[in-house]
Design a protein around this motif. Structure first.
Motif, mmCIF file in Angstrom:
data_model
loop_
_atom_site.group_PDB
_atom_site.id
_atom_site.type_symbol
_atom_site.label_atom_id
_atom_site.label_comp_id
_atom_site.label_asym_id
_atom_site.label_seq_id
_atom_site.Cartn_x
_atom_site.Cartn_y
_atom_site.Cartn_z
ATOM 1 N N GLN A 1 60.257 71.079 36.068
ATOM 2 C CA GLN A 1 60.483 71.314 37.496
ATOM 3 C C GLN A 1 59.821 72.611 37.961
ATOM 4 O OE1 GLN A 1 61.771 69.021 39.368
ATOM 5 N NE2 GLN A 1 62.493 67.707 37.708
ATOM 6 N N LYS B 1 56.113 71.851 38.171
ATOM 7 C CA LYS B 1 55.866 70.904 39.270
ATOM 8 C C LYS B 1 55.924 71.611 40.614
ATOM 9 C CE LYS B 1 59.039 68.524 41.154
ATOM 10 N NZ LYS B 1 60.229 67.666 41.328
ATOM 11 N N LYS C 1 52.994 72.238 43.507
ATOM 12 C CA LYS C 1 53.084 71.958 44.947
ATOM 13 C C LYS C 1 52.388 73.031 45.779
ATOM 14 C CE LYS C 1 57.485 69.397 45.069
ATOM 15 N NZ LYS C 1 58.891 69.436 45.551
ATOM 16 N N SER D 1 52.854 70.630 33.758
ATOM 17 C CA SER D 1 53.973 69.796 34.227
ATOM 18 C C SER D 1 54.070 68.522 33.407
ATOM 19 C CB SER D 1 53.780 69.435 35.702
ATOM 20 O OG SER D 1 53.708 70.568 36.518
ATOM 21 N N GLY E 1 59.766 62.720 36.895
ATOM 22 C CA GLY E 1 58.950 63.915 37.053
ATOM 23 C C GLY E 1 57.477 63.588 36.944
ATOM 24 N N GLN F 1 56.291 62.121 40.239
ATOM 25 C CA GLN F 1 56.106 63.132 41.280
ATOM 26 C C GLN F 1 54.847 63.951 41.047
ATOM 27 O OE1 GLN F 1 60.148 64.874 40.896
ATOM 28 N NE2 GLN F 1 60.444 64.305 43.037
ATOM 29 N N VAL F 2 54.563 64.299 39.794
ATOM 30 C CA VAL F 2 53.340 65.047 39.486
ATOM 31 C C VAL F 2 52.111 64.190 39.778
ATOM 32 C CG1 VAL F 2 51.980 66.102 37.633
ATOM 33 C CG2 VAL F 2 54.437 66.549 37.796
#
Length: 666
Positions: A225, A228, A232, A247, A286, A289-290
């Protein structure tokens, strides 16, 4: 004297008196003890301090040695304190405890200082287990609201608001020193990356947590997290590459550790194995999302192509994970969960997630547009679309006759279409589908069949109720369709195979095999979750006797809509959830008209979770979901991906008794 808080304590001058006393006696032992009690009761309402500990905090002289009574030494705070439970001391009221904390704060005794002094006093040497738990609740327990869990505990959040970031870190550092528990440095890492965006410090504390508990997948997730969130905020290509790779490696480690964790109920207590109640999906999610961030930040990069295969694998995992289960009977995944997964899949494959025709994709297709599952935004598949899917999968099966997965998808597409349009011309005859699955029963598989295979076998070979005129009508209808069917595959024209398809199947053997297959495939991933009903046994015939859960959801939604006086989505969701959880759905006329009761041969005690169900001339074992009722017993049957489940319901009318069950052939 023992005293409780009275209703007038807030207005009778006690607050003002205590405030004046605190300002003049900030360092007194009774003020210190009072601050401990107020802090604990404000944030951990069920907590208390043993009287012996309170006497130690107050110091000598102890009443045993001739000192004044406890109540006298605690003046002027006695009005706020309860000693009603022998040997225990606590505040009387949580709201008053919070108010007194503010008075203490305004007098220069803040929450962070009180929390650290409390730990210093209680946690010297080897702290008692209940003290360890109390401190964890105080510093770590997060409140669950409408949007999920709060980011931090209420105490840490209040310290951030009323004091500052570094005071919050200081409290957690004290706990991290006192207790060698990974969750304290883990929470410090979260503080740094969420509140300060200090990713370097966050990563350092996340690594420290991993070193304390190296096999814990949930602890390992924090490092992923951190990277990640750093990704962002990265826009330089070199930074995107660096933090995307970090990540992905971190989330891969989470996956590996999650795979090694086992259900505590299935672990030998003498074997050192990391246990968890449920499978940790954060490594998988995760990654999703990455991958979404990489797609946006790295255009036309070979790195994106490298991720494509993994994206498809993760999508397949979540497709079955979300189709077969949910966190519990009332709780759905956060709204962004499906959205992020679907967006990632479409970005990397160019295909819409909603158009999937995999086995779980087909099962889920009738859920599109359902309010119950918060799927209103999804476009419901039309009947022509479902008919087209049957045609496409039929053609695919004719080419790949030896592929069991293709065969299962083709069979399921027929079941799904029959739920939308029971007389659709595209539907295959039941005997044709039985022949398809019989071919694979005869073969020696290269690997054990999946639970989906046994699910279809049980559904296709489930005995019809003994209503000859209805069966004859169904046969005539099927023959009519066959005459119009220009399909010429061997399976559909081989009369010998169709004759053998009618031979009975050992249903209990497939029930047992389905359960074993589930244990060998999905049990690890779905443990601790509510297994969703897939199909209910209905009053129809052929394929139409299997009612998809979405059909029942639509009936229940209509029932709730008729009761609501105004549109209120939150209220509507609560009412639907309550109807299912309280069993009131089984009293809805529309539901009773759809479902076929089953005959339970041997009903066991509530402690025994299985019952025997009479199916034709056979008996199968099914899991019992609800304990036996006092009277007017009625049983309905449905399938989860684990196997058959019998639910015991009470009907509102005496005429609905077990003798209403269909007569089964012996």
């Amino acid at each position: 004297m023992e005293s409780d808080l009275t209703e007038t304590s807030s207005t009778d001058g006690s607050d003002e008196y205590s405030s004046n006393y605190i300002q003049q006696n900030r360092n007194s032992t009774n003020t210190r003890l009072f601050s401990f009690l107020a802090l604990l009761h404000a944030y951990v309402p069920d907590s208390y301090l043993p009287m012996q500990v309170c006497q130690q905090i107050l110091g000598p002289p102890d009443p045993i040695n001739g000192g004044p009574p406890f109540e006298e030494r605690m003046e002027p705070f006695t009005v706020f304190i309860s000693t009603d439970t022998p040997g225990q001391v606590c505040m009387c009221d949580q709201d008053e405890a919070r108010k007194q904390l503010e008075i203490l704060h305004n007098s220069g005794i803040n929450r962070s200082t009180t929390a650290k002094k409390l730990m210093d006093f209680l946690c010297g040497g080897e702290p008692q287990p209940h003290v360890v738990q109390m401190v964890k609740d105080l510093l770590l327990k997060r409140k669950t609201g409408k949007k999920g869990k709060e980011k931090f505990s209420r105490l840490i959040s209040d310290i951030l608001k009323r004091e500052n970031f570094f005071h919050a870190v200081s409290v957690l550092k004290t706990a991290s020193t006192r207790f060698r528990i990974a969750i304290y440095p883990q929470t410090i890492a979260r503080l740094y990356y969420i509140e300060r965006r200090d990713y370097e410090m966050a990563a350092a504390w996340a690594e420290r947590a991993i070193n304390i508990d190296p096999y814990n997948s949930y602890v390992a997730d924090t490092l992923g997290q951190v990277y990640k969130n750093r990704l962002k905020n990265a826009w330089q290509i070199v930074d995107v590459w660096e933090y995307a790779n970090k990540s992905l490696r971190a989330f891969e480690a989470v996956e590996e550790k999650a795979m090694k964790e086992e259900d505590s109920q299935n672990v030998d207590p003498d074997v050192a194995v990391r246990t968890s109640v449920s499978f940790n999906n954060r490594g998988h999610f995760g990654f999703i999302q990455v991958a979404n961030l990489v797609f946006v930040k790295l255009r036309e990069s070979p790195f994106r192509e490298k991720l494509r295969r993994d994206v498809e694998d993760k999508f397949e995992f979540f497709e079955l994970y979300l189709t077969y289960s949910m966190p519990d009977m009332k709780t759905l995944e956060p709204h962004y969960f499906r959205e992020d997964i679907a967006a990632c899949y479409q970005r990397y494959t160019g295909r819409a997630a909603a158009s999937s025709t995999s086995f779980p994709g087909l099962l889920d297709s009738l859920n599109h547009g359902l309010f119950t599952l918060r799927r209103q935004a999804e476009v419901q598949r039309t009947t022509p679309e479902l008919e087209g899917i049957v045609d496409d999968l039929k053609s695919m099966y004719q080419v790949y006759r030896d592929d069991v997965v293709t065969a299962m998808r083709y069979i399921l597409s027929n079941v799904i279409l029959s739920n939308r349009k029971h007389n659709a011309p595209q539907l295959a005859r039941l005997t044709q589908l039985q022949s398809v699955i019989r071919r694979f029963l005869w073969q020696q598989p290269s690997q054990p069949p999946q639970p989906e295979f046994h699910l279809l076998a049980l559904m296709l070979f489930w005995p019809e109720e003994q209503l000859q005129e209805v069966q004859q009508e169904a046969d005539d209808e099927e023959e009519g369709r066959a005459a119009e069917d220009d399909e010429s595959s061997d399976e559909d024209t081989d009369e010998d195979q169709e004759t053998e398809a009618l031979l009975p199947l050992n249903l209990q053997q497939h029930v047992r095999s389905m359960k074993n297959a589930f244990e060998g495939t999905y049990a690890k991933y779905l443990r601790g979750r509510y297994l969703l009903p897939l199909f209910f046994l209905g009053k129809g015939h052929g394929l139409s006797k299997w009612i998809h859960k979405s059909i029942l959801d639509a009936v229940v939604e209509g029932e709730v809509d008729s009761e609501l006086t105004e549109q209120n989505d939150r209220k509507k969701k609560e009412m639907i959830d309550d109807m299912w959880c309280e069993g009131r759905v089984w009293q809805v006329q529309g539901i009773r008209e759809l479902l076929l009761p089953v005959q339970v041969e041997s009903q066991q005690t509530a402690a025994m979770q299985e019952v025997s169900v009479r199916v034709g001339g056979q008996e199968i074992q099914a899991r019992l979901e609800v304990g036996p009722s006092q009277r007017s017993e009625l049983f309905y049957l449905y399938f989860t991906i684990q196997g058959p489940v019998v639910i015991n319901v009470s009907t509102p009318h005496d005429e609905l008794q077990l003798n209403d069950c269909a007569v089964q052939p012996n």
